[in-house]
Design a protein around this motif. Sequence first.
Motif, mmCIF file in Angstrom:
data_model
loop_
_atom_site.group_PDB
_atom_site.id
_atom_site.type_symbol
_atom_site.label_atom_id
_atom_site.label_comp_id
_atom_site.label_asym_id
_atom_site.label_seq_id
_atom_site.Cartn_x
_atom_site.Cartn_y
_atom_site.Cartn_z
ATOM 1 N N VAL B 80 90.309 11.292 27.995
ATOM 2 C CA VAL B 80 89.847 12.798 28.043
ATOM 3 C C VAL B 80 88.488 12.885 27.470
ATOM 4 O O VAL B 80 87.736 13.861 28.006
ATOM 5 C CB VAL B 80 90.924 13.544 26.939
ATOM 6 C CG1 VAL B 80 89.956 14.609 26.341
ATOM 7 C CG2 VAL B 80 91.964 14.173 27.997
ATOM 8 N N LEU B 83 86.503 12.561 30.422
ATOM 9 C CA LEU B 83 86.289 13.903 31.070
ATOM 10 C C LEU B 83 85.553 15.038 30.237
ATOM 11 O O LEU B 83 84.508 15.694 30.924
ATOM 12 C CB LEU B 83 87.707 14.554 31.165
ATOM 13 C CG LEU B 83 87.930 15.590 31.964
ATOM 14 C CD1 LEU B 83 87.501 15.370 33.385
ATOM 15 C CD2 LEU B 83 89.388 16.258 31.916
ATOM 16 N N ARG B 84 85.346 14.883 29.022
ATOM 17 C CA ARG B 84 84.588 15.908 28.100
ATOM 18 C C ARG B 84 83.167 15.598 28.418
ATOM 19 O O ARG B 84 82.185 16.677 28.505
ATOM 20 C CB ARG B 84 85.058 15.822 26.829
ATOM 21 C CG ARG B 84 84.402 16.824 25.634
ATOM 22 C CD ARG B 84 84.523 16.517 24.506
ATOM 23 N NE ARG B 84 86.120 16.175 24.008
ATOM 24 C CZ ARG B 84 87.080 16.912 23.872
ATOM 25 N NH1 ARG B 84 86.953 18.142 24.160
ATOM 26 N NH2 ARG B 84 88.357 16.403 23.462
ATOM 27 N N LEU B 86 81.762 14.067 31.002
ATOM 28 C CA LEU B 86 81.338 13.627 32.291
ATOM 29 C C LEU B 86 80.005 14.605 32.784
ATOM 30 O O LEU B 86 79.286 14.008 33.281
ATOM 31 C CB LEU B 86 82.445 13.879 33.272
ATOM 32 C CG LEU B 86 82.431 13.235 34.679
ATOM 33 C CD1 LEU B 86 82.301 11.659 34.555
ATOM 34 C CD2 LEU B 86 83.455 13.575 35.543
ATOM 35 N N PRO B 87 79.906 15.714 32.411
ATOM 36 C CA PRO B 87 78.616 16.411 32.601
ATOM 37 C C PRO B 87 77.520 15.802 32.210
ATOM 38 O O PRO B 87 76.392 16.223 32.446
ATOM 39 C CB PRO B 87 78.879 17.940 32.009
ATOM 40 C CG PRO B 87 80.559 17.895 31.639
ATOM 41 C CD PRO B 87 80.962 16.500 31.466
ATOM 42 N N LEU B 89 76.660 12.693 32.531
ATOM 43 C CA LEU B 89 76.342 11.466 33.394
ATOM 44 C C LEU B 89 75.193 11.994 34.510
ATOM 45 O O LEU B 89 75.417 12.900 34.967
ATOM 46 C CB LEU B 89 77.604 11.080 34.175
ATOM 47 C CG LEU B 89 77.770 9.714 34.897
ATOM 48 C CD1 LEU B 89 77.269 8.681 33.893
ATOM 49 C CD2 LEU B 89 78.830 9.628 35.861
ATOM 50 N N PRO B 91 73.511 12.010 38.184
ATOM 51 C CA PRO B 91 74.176 11.705 39.574
ATOM 52 C C PRO B 91 74.326 10.443 40.007
ATOM 53 O O PRO B 91 75.326 9.970 40.668
ATOM 54 C CB PRO B 91 73.258 12.599 40.326
ATOM 55 C CG PRO B 91 72.469 13.650 39.344
ATOM 56 C CD PRO B 91 72.441 13.024 38.251
ATOM 57 N N LEU B 118 94.437 10.734 34.693
ATOM 58 C CA LEU B 118 92.921 10.580 34.835
ATOM 59 C C LEU B 118 92.179 9.262 35.269
ATOM 60 O O LEU B 118 91.187 9.251 35.889
ATOM 61 C CB LEU B 118 92.421 10.903 33.342
ATOM 62 C CG LEU B 118 92.401 12.356 32.902
ATOM 63 C CD1 LEU B 118 91.753 12.189 31.447
ATOM 64 C CD2 LEU B 118 91.232 13.176 33.911
ATOM 65 N N VAL B 121 91.887 9.951 38.842
ATOM 66 C CA VAL B 121 91.048 11.333 39.108
ATOM 67 C C VAL B 121 89.741 11.113 38.931
ATOM 68 O O VAL B 121 89.015 11.436 39.498
ATOM 69 C CB VAL B 121 91.647 12.570 38.248
ATOM 70 C CG1 VAL B 121 90.811 13.519 38.565
ATOM 71 C CG2 VAL B 121 93.249 12.819 38.414
ATOM 72 N N LEU B 125 85.950 11.912 41.131
ATOM 73 C CA LEU B 125 84.962 12.843 40.671
ATOM 74 C C LEU B 125 83.556 12.396 40.772
ATOM 75 O O LEU B 125 82.700 13.205 41.075
ATOM 76 C CB LEU B 125 85.429 13.309 39.530
ATOM 77 C CG LEU B 125 86.776 13.960 39.016
ATOM 78 C CD1 LEU B 125 87.053 14.223 37.666
ATOM 79 C CD2 LEU B 125 86.406 15.532 39.752
#
Lengths: 589, 195
Positions: B80, B83-84, B86-87, B89, B91, B118, B121, B125
Amino acid sequence: MKELLTGNEAVARGAWEAGCHVAAAYPGTPSTEILENLARYEDVYCEWSPNEKVALEVAAGASMAGARSLCAMKHVGLNVAADPFFTMAYIGVNGGFVVVDADDPGLHSSQNEQDNRWYALHAKVPMLEPTDSQECLDFTKAAFALSEKFDTPVLLRLTTRICHSKGAVETGERTELPVKDYVRNPSKNAMLPAAARVRHALAEERLLELQEYNETSPFNLLVPGEGSLGVIATGVGYQHAREALGDRASYLKIGMTWPLPLKLMADFASSVETLWVVEENDPFVESGLRALGISCSGKDRLPLVGELSPAILAKAILGEEEMSGKKTGIPVPDRPPLLCAGCPHRGLFYALSEKKDLVVMGDIGCYGLGSLPPLNVGESTICMGAGFSAAIGFQKADERAGRTRKVFGLLGDSTFFHSGITGLIDAVVNKSKAAFVIMDNRITAMTGQQENPGTGRTLGGEDTAALNIGRICAACGVREENIHTVDPYDLAASRKAVQAVIETPDTAVILTTRPCALLRDVREERAGMVCVVDTEKCVLCLSCLKPGCPAITKAEGRIVIDSKACNACGLCLQLCPTGAISKEAAGHE
Amino acid sequence: MNKKNTSVLIVGVGGQGILLAGKILSEGLLTFGYDVKMSEIHGMAQRGGSVSSHIRYGEKVFSPVIDRGRADLIVAFEKVEALRWLPWLSPEGTLLVNNEEIYSMPVILGRQAYPDRLEEVLPSLVPSVKVLEASKIAREAGEPRGANMVLLGGAVALLGLNERDWGSILDKGLPSRGREKNKEAFARGVASLKA
């Protein structure tokens, strides 16, 4: 060879190299590691003081006696220590005297994000603001010399990002200095009105001299760039600006931010076409610039709230869009901080949470986390000690409104010594009907386990007197029968104590006595102890989940206790109606 | 922005050994001649909250923090948390994620859901994702608490720094108890992801 040091480690190193003799502090994030690191050097006397005011006064006395001295505190700690700080600005120093202040833009671990640079202006003392770990070392060393040269305390102002960032630092060796002679001098050191009037005038003259000095001081740096853009920057904002703007801007880094080098700033302003001021929180430098009638961009375009970053500056100054990063569309569950598995605070919090008609005024420390779900115990967090004092006022107001619920004030052992005792004295003398809870876990836990007056050890690890909180409460005038000492792992005892203080109209105290579950001794003593669930007996009533222990989860239709996290505090076991939970040694599952 | 520097974000949950992994990585980078800045947040995060350590290295580093969309490598000790963050990272960046779930209180109380699968998943993404069974690898190395060293080893491999001499860096950075097994966990992490 260079070493990788945090800002805090570098301040400690700088103080040691400068020949500092005496240092004092009260722990507070992000400043705590300064004294922890300084205490590793045998040639410096270091202490944890009961609060920041005591710490500043200890350092002030040492300076007066001729020692180079330092005190350190987080930003709100300087509020506590403001009284002696202002007067020491009149008295000045004998040995160099450095006050280290660590602000917390972004509120990573604080109750406000006040900008303490105004204290330098207000108290009329010079201020240094390093922009990285190397400057933390260099400026700390220089601060002692500056203090002695101008006969003034020096404020060294850090922020969380400076304190807790590591960078490469060139270290040096210690300069051994003798403690200077002390000569009695009441007209300088005893601030009775007649003497203080004279010293105030001298402090004003000194500020003018300091300003002249700062026009060419080594703390400021001019970095020429290629374009017509100019940036005046301070602290970590300078590093963000260099990162974001590169060679496209010229920079004036101001390392000595009070008194401001006004001529230097004006000259820089006239050398560029577009001028920005980059600083976190308040427009402190910007105000000085605007007072000169120089127009610039600053807090009209940059946030007053929170930290800066390269992307924030690139967007505001260059118009570059911030990168949004990957958007996933998947909801991310929150991860709030919580009371640890086996935390001794949980038991009494649970007993309080069972009562509907009460109000609990909270304080600063781990027990502030009791206000989060699922316990939801605690109405307020103001500052160190307010858990007690605000409870007194809250109850008096309730009484006038005809509200009969019980009011509790709640704080921890270190907070009690810091500024809870005075509130308790007020409660007794003014006949408060509130109840006062001291969660004594035998350590200053939230800041990472520092000794306090109740632990029986000094910062240097020596054995010392361990103050007895129950006896202090009694000495403050709380009747013996109204002091309830409980083991918070014992839920029945905790419930009984809560009920007893609810029933008495007298000032009453609950004192919990379990040490923090993270203490090394406790971890060793309880190693291998776990609670286990008998799934045959478990009826999935979920009572065991109610206190919010992170070691207990419901997964795949059954209750699971994480044996790595559990320390067999047994709170869940006492809540299980079917006797499905029992204590075992680990590995027997 | 200065493109010459490398930005590594290590994220996870308080108590997972993130700060130690970040410290050892930074010490190594300094020893190998890079300018390094590392920024971490203590305090409330120690109590089971989300923890992050920003590490930036190169010829000359100014800012100690990594903005959104700027991390070349994210090392997530928990799914998680991957996921939290990930923004953050870039491109072109790589995500290294430990196949580990740690439930926060809102999840334990059933108020918020922990996203399913996850580990499957996340690779759909972003282009570059590596999933490691760090806890399993650590157990196989004989150090059940060595997942942080497995992930550090994996990160070192992904950064192309695995040919450097990490032995003395680890000796200096690791506590004496369990040092050899932790070094073995590090070596297995490197081996899992080396090019």
